[in-house]
Design a protein around this motif. Sequence first.
Motif, short mmCIF file in Angstrom:
data_model
loop_
_atom_site.label_atom_id
_atom_site.label_comp_id
_atom_site.label_asym_id
_atom_site.label_seq_id
_atom_site.Cartn_x
_atom_site.Cartn_y
_atom_site.Cartn_z
N TYR A 275 0.81 -1.21 0.00
CA TYR A 275 0.00 0.00 0.00
C TYR A 275 0.85 1.27 0.00
CZ TYR A 275 -3.76 -3.26 0.98
OH TYR A 275 -4.65 -4.30 0.90
N LEU A 276 2.11 1.14 -0.34
CA LEU A 276 3.00 2.29 -0.38
C LEU A 276 2.54 3.28 -1.45
CD1 LEU A 276 5.68 3.17 1.03
CD2 LEU A 276 6.86 2.42 -1.04
N GLN A 277 2.53 4.58 -1.09
CA GLN A 277 2.09 5.62 -2.02
C GLN A 277 3.21 6.56 -2.44
OE1 GLN A 277 -1.32 7.69 -0.43
NE2 GLN A 277 -2.53 5.83 -0.21
N THR A 278 4.25 6.70 -1.59
CA THR A 278 5.33 7.65 -1.88
C THR A 278 6.68 6.99 -1.63
OG1 THR A 278 3.93 9.52 -1.21
CG2 THR A 278 6.30 9.91 -1.33
N LEU A 279 7.59 7.12 -2.62
CA LEU A 279 8.95 6.59 -2.48
C LEU A 279 9.94 7.63 -2.97
CD1 LEU A 279 11.05 4.36 -2.00
CD2 LEU A 279 10.55 3.49 -4.29
N HIS A 280 10.88 8.01 -2.07
CA HIS A 280 11.99 8.90 -2.42
C HIS A 280 13.28 8.11 -2.28
CE1 HIS A 280 9.38 12.43 -2.43
NE2 HIS A 280 8.86 12.00 -1.30
N TYR A 281 14.02 7.96 -3.37
CA TYR A 281 15.26 7.18 -3.35
C TYR A 281 16.41 8.04 -3.87
CZ TYR A 281 18.85 3.78 -4.55
OH TYR A 281 20.04 3.11 -4.65
N ARG A 282 17.50 8.08 -3.10
CA ARG A 282 18.72 8.76 -3.54
C ARG A 282 19.89 7.81 -3.39
NH1 ARG A 282 20.67 14.25 -0.80
NH2 ARG A 282 21.55 12.86 0.77
N GLY A 283 20.56 7.53 -4.51
CA GLY A 283 21.70 6.63 -4.49
C GLY A 283 23.02 7.37 -4.46
N ARG A 284 24.05 6.70 -4.88
CA ARG A 284 25.41 7.28 -4.94
C ARG A 284 25.93 7.12 -6.36
NH1 ARG A 284 28.29 4.17 -0.09
NH2 ARG A 284 30.10 5.18 -1.01
N ASN A 285 25.08 7.46 -7.31
CA ASN A 285 25.36 7.28 -8.73
C ASN A 285 25.64 5.82 -9.04
OD1 ASN A 285 25.52 8.29 -11.34
ND2 ASN A 285 27.73 8.59 -11.25
N ASN A 286 24.94 4.96 -8.33
CA ASN A 286 25.06 3.52 -8.56
C ASN A 286 23.81 3.03 -9.30
OD1 ASN A 286 23.71 4.27 -6.14
ND2 ASN A 286 23.61 2.13 -5.54
N LEU A 287 23.88 1.82 -9.80
CA LEU A 287 22.79 1.26 -10.57
C LEU A 287 21.55 1.10 -9.71
CD1 LEU A 287 22.42 0.21 -13.51
CD2 LEU A 287 22.75 -2.10 -12.60
N LEU A 288 20.43 1.57 -10.23
CA LEU A 288 19.17 1.46 -9.51
C LEU A 288 18.68 0.01 -9.58
CD1 LEU A 288 16.82 2.91 -8.02
CD2 LEU A 288 15.72 3.13 -10.26
N GLU A 289 18.57 -0.62 -8.42
CA GLU A 289 18.14 -2.01 -8.37
C GLU A 289 16.99 -2.17 -7.38
OE1 GLU A 289 21.53 -4.40 -7.56
OE2 GLU A 289 22.38 -4.17 -9.57
N ILE A 290 15.91 -1.49 -7.64
CA ILE A 290 14.70 -1.60 -6.83
C ILE A 290 13.59 -2.17 -7.70
CG2 ILE A 290 12.97 -0.38 -5.47
CD1 ILE A 290 15.00 1.66 -4.72
N ASP A 291 13.01 -3.23 -7.26
CA ASP A 291 11.90 -3.83 -7.98
C ASP A 291 10.62 -3.12 -7.54
OD1 ASP A 291 10.16 -5.37 -9.40
OD2 ASP A 291 10.39 -7.17 -8.16
N VAL A 292 10.03 -2.34 -8.45
CA VAL A 292 8.83 -1.59 -8.10
C VAL A 292 7.56 -2.37 -8.44
CG1 VAL A 292 9.98 0.62 -8.40
CG2 VAL A 292 8.79 -0.42 -10.35
N ALA A 293 7.71 -3.58 -8.94
CA ALA A 293 6.54 -4.38 -9.33
C ALA A 293 5.54 -4.55 -8.19
CB ALA A 293 6.99 -5.73 -9.87
N PRO A 294 5.99 -4.78 -6.92
CA PRO A 294 5.01 -4.93 -5.83
C PRO A 294 4.32 -3.62 -5.45
CG PRO A 294 7.13 -5.93 -5.25
CD PRO A 294 7.36 -5.05 -6.44
#
Length: 559
Positions: A275-294
Motif C-alpha cells: 500500500y505504499l504511495q510515496t517513495l523517495h530514493y537517492r543513491g550514490r550514482n550507482n545502478l538502480l536495483e529496486i523492484d517496483v513491481a510490488p
Amino acid sequence: MESGRKGVSSVMVEVGESRDRISQLPEPILQHILFFLSAGDAACACILSKTWRRVCALLPVLNFDFDDNSSRLFGVFPVRQENKEEFMNSVDDSLVRLNKEKVIIENFRLHLTLSDLDSAFRIDHWIGLATRNYIRELDLDLDIQIGEDCGWDYDLDLDNRIGEDRGWYDLPQSTFAAKSLVVLKLRGCKLEGGVICDAIKFTCLNKLSLENVYMDEQILSKFFFSSPLLEYFSIKSCWGVKNLRISNRSMLKEVVVFQNEGSNNFDTVDIQALYLQTLHYRGRNNLLEIDVAPLKLLKELTITWAQLTNQMFLDLISKLPLLESLALLFCFELEKIKVSSHLLKSFRFRSLKCLVEAEIDTPNLVLFEYSGDRLPTVFSINISNLQETYLRVLPHYDIDTFWFLRLREYLGNFKQHDMLVLNVNTNMESTFIPEDLSEYIVPPRSVVKHLNVNDIKSPINHEALLDGLLWSCHPDILSVNSGSGFNNEFIKLLCEKFMGRPEVPLCCSSCCVRCWCHDIKDVEIEGLTGMEDRDAALIGSLPTVETGHEVRFKLKWYV
C-alpha cells in the motif's frame, strides 16, 4: 456447595469495591500513584478506566527543545567546549520537574554535539526521565566527534564523515519502553544487541526516521515487525545494514531511502509494502536495483543520483499505472524518456547533461520542470491542463542565434512559462544576428512570467544576450541577482537599455526581424534605489547592492 459459590461471589464484590475505592481517591493522590507507574502501565490504566483517563487528561502537556547550536546561523561554528557544561546543566534544570510528577510530553528534542562519550550517562538520564512519561515524539540528534575539539575546528560536512572516524551514542534500553511514542527520530545513535532487539515494542509508532545510525538488519526488521501502525519510514546514511528489506506492512504509506558518501552502500533494496504511495530514493550514482513491481499503488516517485538507463526507465514506468508525481534528478545515464499517462500530474527532470529525446503524453499534467545543460533535441508534449512550467538551462558552450531559435521553439510548446532561469557559465560567448533567421519559420512567442539570468562569470556580449532572450520571449519580469562583477555589468546594461530607449525606435528599418525595442511599453525597476524614474544621469553611477540581492525589471509589452 452453594455456600462455596456465594463465598467466591462475595470475594469478587470485595475486589470490585476495593477497585472502586481507589478510583474514588482525590485526583492529586491518583496523579501521585500514576507517577510510580511505567509509561506502558499508565497508558493501560487510562484505556481501561474512565477515572484514570480523566486523571491522565489533567496532566500538564509539555514540550522540551534542547539544541546546543540553536542560536547559530549556518556556517558559524558551534558552542565552545567550555560552554557545553553550562548547556547540559540547563537541561538538568529544565527536567527537574520530571523527577516529581507525571506529565504528557508532546515533543522531546535533543540536538547535541560532543567530543567524547563521557557525558553519555547524563543523556541516558534525560531520556529515562522523558520515556517514563506519556511521550508522543522523541527527536535525538547526537554528533559524537571522537578525538576532535568541538570548538572552532568544526567539520560542517557531518553526513560525509567516514563511519570509523565518528562515534555513536548507545541508545539506552529505556527508550524502547516508551510504548506511547508516535514519532521517533534518531541521528548519531547506535542500536546493537539482542536486549535492545527484544525490547522494541512500539505499538503506537507512526513515523520512524533514522539518520547516521549504526544498527544491524535484525534490529531494523524488529522495528517493522513491532510497529503495526507505521506509515512513514526514512533511512539516511546509516551503517551496519547491507541488505535493506522493508517487509510487507499494510499501513506503510511513505518511504525515504538516502545513501550518501561516507555511509555503507546497500547491496540490495527490497521494498515489500503493497500500500505504499510515496517513495523517495537517492543513491550514490550507482545502478538502480529496486523492484517496483510490488508497488502497484505508488503515486509519487523521486529518484536521485542513480544510474537509470533508457530501457530501465521504460520498464519502471510501465509497472506504476497509478503514478501521479514523478521526479528524475541527476540520473546521468538517462537520455531518452517516453511517458504516457492520464494520471500523471507532476513531472520534474533535472540533470547536468542533455536529455536528447522527450516524448510526453500526459494530458492531465499540472506541473512540468526541465533542467539541463541543453534543450532536448527532439521534444513533444501533449498537455491540456498545465498550470506551472519551469525551465533551467545551464549551458557550458557558446550560445548563438540558432540557440535562441531553439529556445523560442521549446517555449512554444507551452501556453506560458512560469519561470525561465538561465545560468551563464564561464568561457561562454553570446551572439545574436537577426538577419540569419530570415529564411526560417519562427514560431510565435509564448508568455514567460519570470526570466532570471544568473551566474554570469565571464565578460560575454551582454547586449547580444539581452537581444536574443527578449527576441525569444517577452517576460513579465526580468531579474538578475547582484553581487558578482559581470552580473552587475549586466544590470547596468539593462538600466541603460530600458531607461534610455527612444520613444520611436529607428533601429530595425532595414531588418526583417524587429528587435524588442518596438514591443516594449513600459519598465519599472525594483531593488535599485533612485532608478524609479527615467533620469539617465543616474545610470552611470549605479548604487552598490548586497551580494545575492535580486534586481527586478517589470516589463509591460504591447499586445
